[in-house]
Design an enzyme around this catalytic site. Structure first.
Site, PDB file in Angstrom:
ATOM      1  N   GLU A 145      49.182  75.762  39.629  1.00  9.82           N
ATOM      2  CA  GLU A 145      48.365  75.128  38.595  1.00  9.82           C
ATOM      3  C   GLU A 145      47.723  73.863  39.149  1.00  9.82           C
ATOM      4  O   GLU A 145      46.582  73.552  38.863  1.00  9.82           O
ATOM      5  CB  GLU A 145      49.216  74.774  37.366  1.00  9.82           C
ATOM      6  N   ASP A 181      54.934  74.629  40.189  1.00  4.79           N
ATOM      7  CA  ASP A 181      54.522  73.796  41.329  1.00  4.79           C
ATOM      8  C   ASP A 181      54.368  72.344  40.910  1.00  4.79           C
ATOM      9  O   ASP A 181      54.171  72.028  39.728  1.00  4.79           O
ATOM     10  CB  ASP A 181      53.225  74.329  41.956  1.00  4.79           C
TER      11      ASP A 181
END
Ligand code: ZN
Length: 375
Positions: free
Chosen positions: A131, A68
């Site tokens: 994350e 991400d």
């Protein structure tokens, strides 16, 4: 183009803003399966997770990271569109180029080379699409699952962009702990003209708070800076200038190194207030314990690989914000963070030097080859 660059470009073209993975793990999973990895998707709560292993234990080296990325900001303010994977012959541009799709591509291409020969030990990938966000269902969850199975990696290399000026000049070997406290101090409300009939909680807490603020808690610990105490909020007062308030709230925070325990730090603040006769309650919350990989084979392999391949002597650092290492290291995994230069991360025009990614892939390969030698 070098395979690491081609793969980075393919990842950059997938707009995986947290918690979206946008097909990144499908692509990486296909590549790892083709290299002989057993791939397991452990998606949860809208978050995509991949655990992939190759070879047999007992020791496991995991390459860890996230697919991400943070939002782009205004896309038309970028020199090249943030999800175009533009390559100008020197730089690869795009959101996630440095944080951390370039690292993921470098790791997967390293794994493709490493798996050409049988090795002692197991190589693994621990990847998530959350994350940068709440990070509840990503590495934290994977670490729980692996702990339950008795499969936690011995070592983890996290591809966070640790480098400062040039590739490999800084590696992260730990992070400080964070301990927050809410102090509620009770007084007796009254008129400022009649202080003998009131009790001022502001006055009560000034001296003990000044004392803990000025205190030197320690002299630092290895590569950790000294523990620091900060007051982030003081709230009292009724709004009227002629009223002594009856209550004060103070928010405080410790950033502490592993020479301290949260219990002892909290206790020293409480004791200072108690000694001054303050009427108070304290609510302490540990938001993250410190972690530290103090040398050992992973750090040594990383330093040696950087010397030999990147020609750089690295600094062991414990700075920066949080990372997913906080979920692995406290469970016993030795953690190092090594990735590209972090100058443009989370900014407009995030980019990475293409030549750095090629070298990074060779460094990852050398670390793994050292820890998981040929059979
Ligand atoms: Zn990152």
């Amino acid at each position: 183009m070098d395979p690491t660059l081609t793969l980075t470009q393919a990842l950059l073209r997938r707009p995986s803003v947290t918690p979206e993975d946008a097909g990144c793990l499908d692509l990486l999973g296909e590549r790892l399966s083709a290299a002989g990895f057993r791939c397991e998707r452990l998606d949860r709560g809208g978050v995509s997770n991949l655990w992939a292993t190759w070879g047999e234990g007992p020791e496991t080296l995991a390459f860890a990271g996230h697919t991400d990325v943070v939002p782009t900001g205004p896309e038309d303010a970028w020199t090249h569109p943030p999800f175009s994977g533009h390559f100008d012959g020197e730089w690869l541009w795009g959101r996630g180029a440095a944080d951390m799709k370039g690292s993921l591509a470098a790791m997967v291409c390293a794994a493709e080379r490493l798996t050409r020969v049988p090795r002692r030990g197991r190589l693994a990938f621990l990847l998530t699409s959350d994350e940068e966000g709440p990070a509840q269902h990503g590495t934290r969850y994977l670490a729980e699952v692996l702990k339950e199975r008795g499969e936690l990696p011995t070592w983890a290399v996290i591809g966070e962009p640790s480098s400062s000026e040039r590739l490999g000049d800084v590696i992260r070997v730990g992070r400080r702990g964070s301990l927050g406290g809410r102090l509620s101090i009770r007084g007796i409300q009254g008129h400022v003209a009649y202080p003998e009939k009131a009790r001022n909680p502001i006055h009560d807490c000034l001296a003990p708070l000044a004392a803990v603020t000025a205190k030197r808690w320690d002299e630092g610990f290895g590569p950790f800076p000294p523990t620091s105490f900060q007051i982030s909020n003081l709230h009292a007062g009724t709004g009227a200038t002629n009223v002594i308030p009856g209550q004060l709230e103070a928010d405080v925070n410790f950033r502490f190194n592993p020479s301290q325990t949260p219990e002892a730090l909290a206790q020293q603040v409480d004791a200072e207030l108690a000694r001054a006769g303050v009427d108070f309650t304290a609510d302490w919350q540990l938001s993250g314990p410190p972690f530290f990989t103090d040398g050992g084979p992973l750090i040594e392999a990383t330093e040696a690989a950087l010397e030999r391949i990147a020609g750089v002597t690295c600094e062991r650092s414990t700075g920066g914000g949080t990372s997913d290492g906080r979920f692995l290291a406290p469970l016993g995994t030795q953690v190092v963070e090594l990735g590209p230069v972090n100058a443009t991360i989370h900014q407009l025009n995030e980019r990475v030097l293409a030549s750095d990614l090629v070298v990074l892939s060779a460094v990852y390969e050398a670390i793994a080859a050292h820890l998981l030698p040929n059979r």
